[in-house]
Motif scaffolding. Structure first.
Motif, mmCIF file in Angstrom:
data_model
loop_
_atom_site.group_PDB
_atom_site.id
_atom_site.type_symbol
_atom_site.label_atom_id
_atom_site.label_comp_id
_atom_site.label_asym_id
_atom_site.label_seq_id
_atom_site.Cartn_x
_atom_site.Cartn_y
_atom_site.Cartn_z
ATOM 1 N N ASN A 227 3.195 10.043 9.254
ATOM 2 C CA ASN A 227 3.338 11.431 9.094
ATOM 3 C C ASN A 227 4.277 12.372 9.668
ATOM 4 O OD1 ASN A 227 1.084 13.613 7.938
ATOM 5 N ND2 ASN A 227 1.014 14.191 10.258
ATOM 6 N N THR B 128 0.722 4.542 9.571
ATOM 7 C CA THR B 128 -0.186 5.477 9.408
ATOM 8 C C THR B 128 -1.147 5.993 10.060
ATOM 9 O OG1 THR B 128 0.044 4.698 6.738
ATOM 10 C CG2 THR B 128 -1.691 6.310 7.243
ATOM 11 N N ALA B 129 -1.581 4.795 10.695
ATOM 12 C CA ALA B 129 -2.808 4.899 11.885
ATOM 13 C C ALA B 129 -2.219 5.703 13.001
ATOM 14 C CB ALA B 129 -3.385 3.641 12.061
ATOM 15 N N ASP C 199 1.787 17.576 5.717
ATOM 16 C CA ASP C 199 1.292 16.193 6.141
ATOM 17 C C ASP C 199 1.449 15.260 4.980
ATOM 18 O OD1 ASP C 199 0.576 16.817 8.741
ATOM 19 O OD2 ASP C 199 -1.266 17.937 7.868
ATOM 20 N N GLN D 101 0.827 -1.133 -0.029
ATOM 21 C CA GLN D 101 0.035 -0.025 0.014
ATOM 22 C C GLN D 101 0.957 1.318 0.061
ATOM 23 O OE1 GLN D 101 -3.590 -0.085 -0.317
ATOM 24 N NE2 GLN D 101 -3.302 -2.192 -0.783
ATOM 25 N N TYR E 149 3.187 4.375 0.635
ATOM 26 C CA TYR E 149 3.626 5.000 1.903
ATOM 27 C C TYR E 149 4.040 6.488 1.720
ATOM 28 C CZ TYR E 149 8.439 4.632 0.123
ATOM 29 O OH TYR E 149 9.485 5.027 -0.650
ATOM 30 N N SER F 1 1.331 7.953 -6.285
ATOM 31 C CA SER F 1 1.451 7.375 -4.843
ATOM 32 C C SER F 1 2.683 6.233 -5.050
ATOM 33 C CB SER F 1 0.400 6.385 -4.673
ATOM 34 O OG SER F 1 -0.600 7.287 -4.576
ATOM 35 N N TYR G 7 7.223 12.360 7.515
ATOM 36 C CA TYR G 7 6.812 13.265 6.281
ATOM 37 C C TYR G 7 6.682 14.626 6.475
ATOM 38 C CZ TYR G 7 4.831 13.465 1.410
ATOM 39 O OH TYR G 7 4.614 13.688 0.201
ATOM 40 N N PRO H 266 0.072 12.814 2.482
ATOM 41 C CA PRO H 266 -1.321 12.811 1.557
ATOM 42 C C PRO H 266 -2.153 11.603 1.770
ATOM 43 C CG PRO H 266 0.759 13.294 0.293
ATOM 44 C CD PRO H 266 1.093 12.764 1.519
ATOM 45 N N LYS H 267 -3.268 11.986 1.416
ATOM 46 C CA LYS H 267 -4.191 10.879 1.789
ATOM 47 C C LYS H 267 -4.120 9.904 0.370
ATOM 48 C CE LYS H 267 -7.700 12.659 4.918
ATOM 49 N NZ LYS H 267 -7.163 12.018 6.054
ATOM 50 N N MET H 268 -3.937 8.746 0.578
ATOM 51 C CA MET H 268 -3.622 7.746 -0.676
ATOM 52 C C MET H 268 -4.447 6.765 -0.457
ATOM 53 S SD MET H 268 0.489 8.396 -0.444
ATOM 54 C CE MET H 268 0.472 7.854 1.228
ATOM 55 N N GLN H 269 -4.864 6.357 -2.163
ATOM 56 C CA GLN H 269 -5.776 5.124 -1.991
ATOM 57 C C GLN H 269 -4.614 4.038 -2.546
ATOM 58 O OE1 GLN H 269 -8.927 5.040 -2.230
ATOM 59 N NE2 GLN H 269 -8.842 7.035 -1.650
#
Length: 265
Positions: free
Chosen positions: A250, A244-245, A260, A120, A122, A220, A253, A262-265
């Motif tokens: 973050n 991430t959680a 921050d 996924q 990162y 990504s 980063y 980024p929100k990634m799929q």
């Protein structure tokens, strides 16, 4: 033509990347247990792509990717053995077992997913066309007749090649540092690069010399493993999800990119 010559010619036609893809399934599967038994994880990483990958005052790998690699090793209780790689050789290094995984700013693309197995995301990178302020470039159509530099076999190479119209001279360099120098020295009119590389260039020249012309792509990036390593991929995905959680990725980063994650799929 002999049978041996014919075979060599066929392999040459396929190219190194394709040939390695053919032989990749024969690479031995590796698990987290194997890595823990070995006591270290060997991680391929770019050192010419600041702030994701760079070197410190002692010439040791540093940057966001280095910190992520070290965090992964710490989570698994092993030593991080970070091996510098380049854009063109990072996938070959992985597929020929020179490294266990890649934390090497490798953008997730359908083409690469045929060669490696991605975790996924990162991290993410925005790739732009960056050139002299005085050069009128508003879109890809304006690149005709211009010289555009890219790091060979990189996401920006793919993006520029796809976007540039016929008549654009695309010059490929071994890494981002070489493409950067080509722009500064006037060998090219513009380069495809990440916004972070563009920021590095801006620090080295008089204000207003260069500017972001347009965005090529936002990609990504994933940690890469050899195909068929399902158990290892699951463990790496758990690492990414956990950190991430809990905000650890973050923090890293923000440390390196002052933004921050980024929100990634």
């Amino acid at each position: 033509m002999t049978r041996t010559t014919t075979r060599r010619a066929a392999l040459a036609a396929l190219g190194l990347g394709a040939a390695l893809t053919v032989f990749a399934p024969f690479a031995s599967a590796q698990t987290v247990a194997d890595i823990k038994k070995k006591g270290e994880i060997t991680i391929g990483m770019l050192v010419d792509f600041p702030p994701y990958g760079t070197t410190d005052a002692k010439n040791q790998p540093d940057g966001y990717d280095a910190d992520v690699a070290k965090l992964l090793a710490k989570d698994w209780g092993v030593k991080a053995n970070i091996v510098p790689v380049t854009g063109p050789n990072r996938i070959p290094f992985l597929l020929t077992n020179k490294v266990d995984v890649l934390v090497a700013s490798l953008a997730i693309t359908p083409e690469r997913a045929k060669q490696v197995q991605f975790s996924q995301p990162y991290a993410a990178a925005t790739i732009v066309l960056y050139g002299a302020t005085k050069t009128p470039i508003k879109g890809a159509g304006d690149l005709k007749g211009l010289r555009v530099g890219v790091a060979r076999a990189s996401t920006q190479d793919v993006a520029v090649t796809k976007a540039a119209p016929e008549g654009t001279e695309i010059r490929r360099f071994d890494d981002d540092a070489s493409a950067m120098q080509a722009l500064i020295s006037g060998q090219v009119d513009a380069i495809g690069c990440s916004v972070t590389v563009a920021a590095q260039i801006a620090k080295r020249v008089p204000a207003g010399t260069y500017e972001n012309k347009f965005t090529l792509v936002q990609q990504s990036m994933g940690i890469a493993m050899r195909p068929g390593q399902e158990e290892l991929t699951k463990a790496v995905n758990e690492f990414v999800a956990k950190n991430t959680a809990n905000g650890e990725l973050n923090k890293l980063y923000q440390k390196w990119l002052q933004a921050d994650l980024p929100k990634m799929q």
